[in-house]
Design a protein around this motif. Structure first.
Motif, PDB file in Angstrom:
ATOM      1  N   LEU A 290       0.835  -1.192   0.000  1.00  0.00           N
ATOM      2  CA  LEU A 290       0.000   0.000   0.000  1.00  0.00           C
ATOM      3  C   LEU A 290       0.872   1.245   0.000  1.00  0.00           C
ATOM      4  O   LEU A 290       1.914   1.290   0.661  1.00  0.00           O
ATOM      5  CB  LEU A 290      -0.919   0.017   1.221  1.00  0.00           C
ATOM      6  CG  LEU A 290      -1.853  -1.185   1.390  1.00  0.00           C
ATOM      7  CD1 LEU A 290      -2.746  -0.991   2.599  1.00  0.00           C
ATOM      8  CD2 LEU A 290      -2.698  -1.410   0.139  1.00  0.00           C
ATOM      9  N   SER A 291       0.447   2.257  -0.732  1.00  0.00           N
ATOM     10  CA  SER A 291       1.214   3.498  -0.821  1.00  0.00           C
ATOM     11  C   SER A 291       1.076   4.285   0.476  1.00  0.00           C
ATOM     12  O   SER A 291       0.038   4.259   1.145  1.00  0.00           O
ATOM     13  CB  SER A 291       0.736   4.344  -2.003  1.00  0.00           C
ATOM     14  OG  SER A 291       0.910   3.645  -3.211  1.00  0.00           O
TER      15      SER A 291
ATOM     16  N   ARG B  12      -3.463   8.883  -7.878  1.00  0.00           N
ATOM     17  CA  ARG B  12      -2.285   8.471  -7.125  1.00  0.00           C
ATOM     18  C   ARG B  12      -2.284   6.946  -7.018  1.00  0.00           C
ATOM     19  O   ARG B  12      -3.328   6.307  -7.126  1.00  0.00           O
ATOM     20  CB  ARG B  12      -2.290   9.099  -5.737  1.00  0.00           C
ATOM     21  CG  ARG B  12      -3.539   8.811  -4.909  1.00  0.00           C
ATOM     22  CD  ARG B  12      -3.503   9.544  -3.582  1.00  0.00           C
ATOM     23  NE  ARG B  12      -4.696   9.303  -2.774  1.00  0.00           N
ATOM     24  CZ  ARG B  12      -5.752  10.097  -2.749  1.00  0.00           C
ATOM     25  NH1 ARG B  12      -5.765  11.188  -3.513  1.00  0.00           N
ATOM     26  NH2 ARG B  12      -6.794   9.828  -1.989  1.00  0.00           N
TER      27      ARG B  12
ATOM     28  N   ALA C  94       1.141  10.613  -0.960  1.00  0.00           N
ATOM     29  CA  ALA C  94       0.622  10.904  -2.290  1.00  0.00           C
ATOM     30  C   ALA C  94       1.495  11.870  -3.067  1.00  0.00           C
ATOM     31  O   ALA C  94       1.383  11.950  -4.279  1.00  0.00           O
ATOM     32  CB  ALA C  94      -0.794  11.462  -2.186  1.00  0.00           C
TER      33      ALA C  94
ATOM     34  N   SER D 275      -9.537  10.378  -7.667  1.00  0.00           N
ATOM     35  CA  SER D 275     -10.331  11.008  -6.619  1.00  0.00           C
ATOM     36  C   SER D 275     -10.846  12.369  -7.051  1.00  0.00           C
ATOM     37  O   SER D 275     -10.247  13.055  -7.878  1.00  0.00           O
ATOM     38  CB  SER D 275      -9.492  11.161  -5.340  1.00  0.00           C
ATOM     39  OG  SER D 275      -8.367  11.996  -5.576  1.00  0.00           O
TER      40      SER D 275
ATOM     41  N   ILE E 126     -11.064   3.180  -7.204  1.00  0.00           N
ATOM     42  CA  ILE E 126      -9.816   2.418  -7.205  1.00  0.00           C
ATOM     43  C   ILE E 126      -9.902   1.348  -8.275  1.00  0.00           C
ATOM     44  O   ILE E 126     -10.895   0.602  -8.337  1.00  0.00           O
ATOM     45  CB  ILE E 126      -9.568   1.801  -5.818  1.00  0.00           C
ATOM     46  CG1 ILE E 126      -9.452   2.918  -4.767  1.00  0.00           C
ATOM     47  CG2 ILE E 126      -8.311   0.939  -5.820  1.00  0.00           C
ATOM     48  CD1 ILE E 126      -9.442   2.411  -3.344  1.00  0.00           C
TER      49      ILE E 126
ATOM     50  N   TYR F  12      -2.544   3.408  -5.358  1.00  0.00           N
ATOM     51  CA  TYR F  12      -3.136   2.827  -4.151  1.00  0.00           C
ATOM     52  C   TYR F  12      -2.274   1.685  -3.634  1.00  0.00           C
ATOM     53  O   TYR F  12      -2.018   1.582  -2.434  1.00  0.00           O
ATOM     54  CB  TYR F  12      -4.557   2.342  -4.439  1.00  0.00           C
ATOM     55  CG  TYR F  12      -5.226   1.714  -3.236  1.00  0.00           C
ATOM     56  CD1 TYR F  12      -5.853   2.509  -2.287  1.00  0.00           C
ATOM     57  CD2 TYR F  12      -5.226   0.325  -3.040  1.00  0.00           C
ATOM     58  CE1 TYR F  12      -6.455   1.940  -1.166  1.00  0.00           C
ATOM     59  CE2 TYR F  12      -5.826  -0.245  -1.931  1.00  0.00           C
ATOM     60  CZ  TYR F  12      -6.435   0.555  -0.997  1.00  0.00           C
ATOM     61  OH  TYR F  12      -7.028  -0.003   0.112  1.00  0.00           O
ATOM     62  N   SER F  13      -1.823   0.810  -4.538  1.00  0.00           N
ATOM     63  CA  SER F  13      -0.944  -0.290  -4.154  1.00  0.00           C
ATOM     64  C   SER F  13      -0.147  -0.729  -5.362  1.00  0.00           C
ATOM     65  O   SER F  13      -0.485  -0.397  -6.505  1.00  0.00           O
ATOM     66  CB  SER F  13      -1.748  -1.474  -3.586  1.00  0.00           C
ATOM     67  OG  SER F  13      -2.504  -2.096  -4.615  1.00  0.00           O
TER      68      SER F  13
ATOM     69  N   TYR G 186      -4.725   1.969  -8.794  1.00  0.00           N
ATOM     70  CA  TYR G 186      -4.648   3.432  -8.747  1.00  0.00           C
ATOM     71  C   TYR G 186      -5.947   4.012  -8.225  1.00  0.00           C
ATOM     72  O   TYR G 186      -7.020   3.413  -8.360  1.00  0.00           O
ATOM     73  CB  TYR G 186      -4.326   3.983 -10.136  1.00  0.00           C
ATOM     74  CG  TYR G 186      -2.959   3.575 -10.602  1.00  0.00           C
ATOM     75  CD1 TYR G 186      -1.832   4.281 -10.211  1.00  0.00           C
ATOM     76  CD2 TYR G 186      -2.786   2.452 -11.410  1.00  0.00           C
ATOM     77  CE1 TYR G 186      -0.569   3.897 -10.612  1.00  0.00           C
ATOM     78  CE2 TYR G 186      -1.520   2.053 -11.810  1.00  0.00           C
ATOM     79  CZ  TYR G 186      -0.417   2.779 -11.413  1.00  0.00           C
ATOM     80  OH  TYR G 186       0.838   2.385 -11.803  1.00  0.00           O
ATOM     81  N   ASP G 187      -5.842   5.156  -7.618  1.00  0.00           N
ATOM     82  CA  ASP G 187      -6.960   5.830  -6.968  1.00  0.00           C
ATOM     83  C   ASP G 187      -7.219   7.155  -7.680  1.00  0.00           C
ATOM     84  O   ASP G 187      -6.409   8.074  -7.611  1.00  0.00           O
ATOM     85  CB  ASP G 187      -6.624   6.061  -5.494  1.00  0.00           C
ATOM     86  CG  ASP G 187      -7.753   6.713  -4.716  1.00  0.00           C
ATOM     87  OD1 ASP G 187      -8.759   7.095  -5.335  1.00  0.00           O
ATOM     88  OD2 ASP G 187      -7.620   6.854  -3.486  1.00  0.00           O
TER      89      ASP G 187
ATOM     90  N   SER H 173     -11.780   6.912   6.060  1.00  0.00           N
ATOM     91  CA  SER H 173     -12.099   6.283   4.773  1.00  0.00           C
ATOM     92  C   SER H 173     -12.989   5.079   5.016  1.00  0.00           C
ATOM     93  O   SER H 173     -12.786   4.322   5.983  1.00  0.00           O
ATOM     94  CB  SER H 173     -10.816   5.838   4.054  1.00  0.00           C
ATOM     95  OG  SER H 173      -9.965   6.933   3.814  1.00  0.00           O
TER      96      SER H 173
ATOM     97  N   ASP I 122     -13.673   8.291  -4.244  1.00  0.00           N
ATOM     98  CA  ASP I 122     -12.513   7.590  -4.785  1.00  0.00           C
ATOM     99  C   ASP I 122     -12.958   6.392  -5.618  1.00  0.00           C
ATOM    100  O   ASP I 122     -13.818   5.615  -5.183  1.00  0.00           O
ATOM    101  CB  ASP I 122     -11.603   7.099  -3.656  1.00  0.00           C
ATOM    102  CG  ASP I 122     -11.022   8.232  -2.847  1.00  0.00           C
ATOM    103  OD1 ASP I 122      -9.916   8.673  -3.172  1.00  0.00           O
ATOM    104  OD2 ASP I 122     -11.682   8.674  -1.880  1.00  0.00           O
TER     105      ASP I 122
END
Length: 444
Positions: free
Chosen positions: A42-43, A133, A46, A172, A192, A135-136, A169-170, A248, A190
């Motif tokens: 997981l990131s 950004r 950002a 948003s 994902i 996400y993982s 990827y997210d 979240s 968001d």
């Protein structure tokens, strides 16, 4: 006015045009053997701005830079300003392991875009933020040989290898608003999405056996939301304390889990078994865990800022340690869902932001440290990350335009036992754009 509106849409199109570049994964966007589990690593941060202070931002009320970690922060701004942030990171890792008396070492480096965000005011005391950004990320490639004498005597030498690549990827869209001078709130939607491929190969030395290849293709998507608040309390004449919080939501994972087993021969590959599972309708539901974050920051006259953030997300009900494609089939007890926690402490110092004589006094100097536990355990051991960060934003031209550089030095893995340990150094680069667009000229 038309020219200003065109510039906003042009920036939004630039943001949308970056989507195909983010979703291509021909090379590893990151590399870690622990990304074999679940949806990968997981990131943490950002943008380079947040990363330079160990990833803090929940309590940051800074009108000079775009803070994407709390949707409430987008409202803290010059009411005429449009801000854009773009960041990328280069990760250099050295892996080490002592196994059965043997020492093993390897290294890897990868560069990837870390995120892009655009923010502009909607009307008085409100603002919008659009962004994308990571996400993982999944990236690994390793192998081992069979060591059981009974199996070798019956089947010959056998080697096993595993390869994984892909990212989520997210995308948003956030909205923030001020209520008075001290309190702000925000909400963020968001989406994902992404694609992950995991391949497991068994290779037999006996010519009478074919290789066996298992391929999982996870095409995933999920909708979720995020809420944020911030409150700033003056302390004396020149300082203040800010409290912030984010939450979240848990989100079910949709998409497809496609599995294919091949018998790999010298002439052609034969499909032995194949199926496709629709995740939302499957018996074992997959969830992305929600996250609660709280932060407190101390600010002194726009010169010094210190912030501490704590984040927690419970992945014990995510279902990933029992679902094919997410768990590790040959070692079902190796990875287990856990609770992810993060402790982050960051500092920023600007000697004199308005100094016109010495450039070095207008530079924003930053540092930080963090301690994380991952959302899983390996062989019953928690996977931890400890690191320190250094960074600075170099002013460019007028307003608050700047170039941000960061360095992150850390250690990752179980701190005891004979599992893989990772030492890394990450370099980050960010572009912070700030401009005043919405001005009405007045003529006499």
């Amino acid at each position: 006015m038309l020219r200003r509106t065109y510039r906003i849409f042009a920036a939004a199109l630039l943001l949308a045009a970056s989507l195909p570049a983010f979703s291509q994964s021909g090379e590893f966007s990151s590399f870690s053997p622990y990304s074999i589990f679940g949806v990968g690593n997981l990131s943490q941060a950002a943008s380079a701005y947040n990363a330079s202070m160990a990833g803090v931002g929940i309590a940051s009320r800074n009108h000079r830079y775009l803070n994407t970690l709390n949707p409430a922060a987008v409202a803290v701004r010059d009411s005429l300003a449009v801000m854009i942030d773009f960041s990328l990171f280069n990760n250099n890792s050295v892996f080490s392991q002592t196994y059965q008396g043997e020492n093993y070492r390897s290294a890897n480096n990868a560069t990837n875009m870390a995120g892009m965000a655009l923010s502009f005011p909607l009307w008085r005391n409100t603002a919008i933020m659009l962004g994308i950004r990571p996400y993982s990320s999944v990236g690994y490639n390793f192998a081992m040989k069979e060591t059981d004498p009974a199996i070798i005597a019956k089947n010959g030498n056998i080697s096993y290898s595993a390869t994984g690549v892909g990212s989520l990827y997210d995308v948003s869209a956030g909205f923030g608003f001020n209520i008075g001078k001290r309190f702000s709130a925000g909400v963020e939607a968001d989406y994902i999405f992404g694609k992950i491929q995991k391949t497991f190969l068994q290779d037999f030395s006996f010519s009478g056996y074919n290789e066996v290849e298992d391929l999982y293709t996870l095409t995933l998507n999920s909708f979720t939301g995020k809420f944020g608040i911030q409150y700033e309390q003056p302390v004396g004449r020149n300082s203040s304390v800010t409290l912030g919080a984010t939450y979240s939501l848990d989100s079910p994972v949709g998409g497809f889990n496609e599995y294919t087993r091949y018998s790999v021969g010298s002439v052609q590959n034969t499909v032995v078994l194949s199926y496709s599972d629709t995740l939302r309708n499957s018996s074992s539901k997959i969830l992305l865990a929600g996250e609660l974050g709280v932060g407190v920051a101390f600010n002194l006259r726009n010169r010094f800022r210190a912030e501490f953030d704590y984040l927690r997300s419970d992945w014990t009900v995510s279902g990933m340690d029992s679902a094919k494609g997410f768990k590790v089939d040959d070692a079902p007890q190796a990875f287990q869902n856990g609770v992810r926690e993060s402790y982050r402490l960051g500092f920023e110092f600007v000697p004199n932001i308005n100094d016109v004589r010495y450039y070095s006094r207008r530079i924003a100097y930053r540092a930080g440290t963090y301690y994380n536990t991952e959302y899983y355990t390996v062989a019953g051991l928690p996977v931890k990350t400890v690191g320190i960060t250094l960074g600075a934003t170099l002013p460019v031209f007028r307003w608050y335009n700047g170039l941000t550089v960061t360095m992150d030095i850390g250690h990752r893995g179980p701190f005891n036992g004979d599992l893989v340990k990772e030492n890394y150094i990450k370099f980050g680069f960010g572009v912070n754009l700030f401009d005043i667009w919405f001005q009405k000229p007045r003529y006499n």
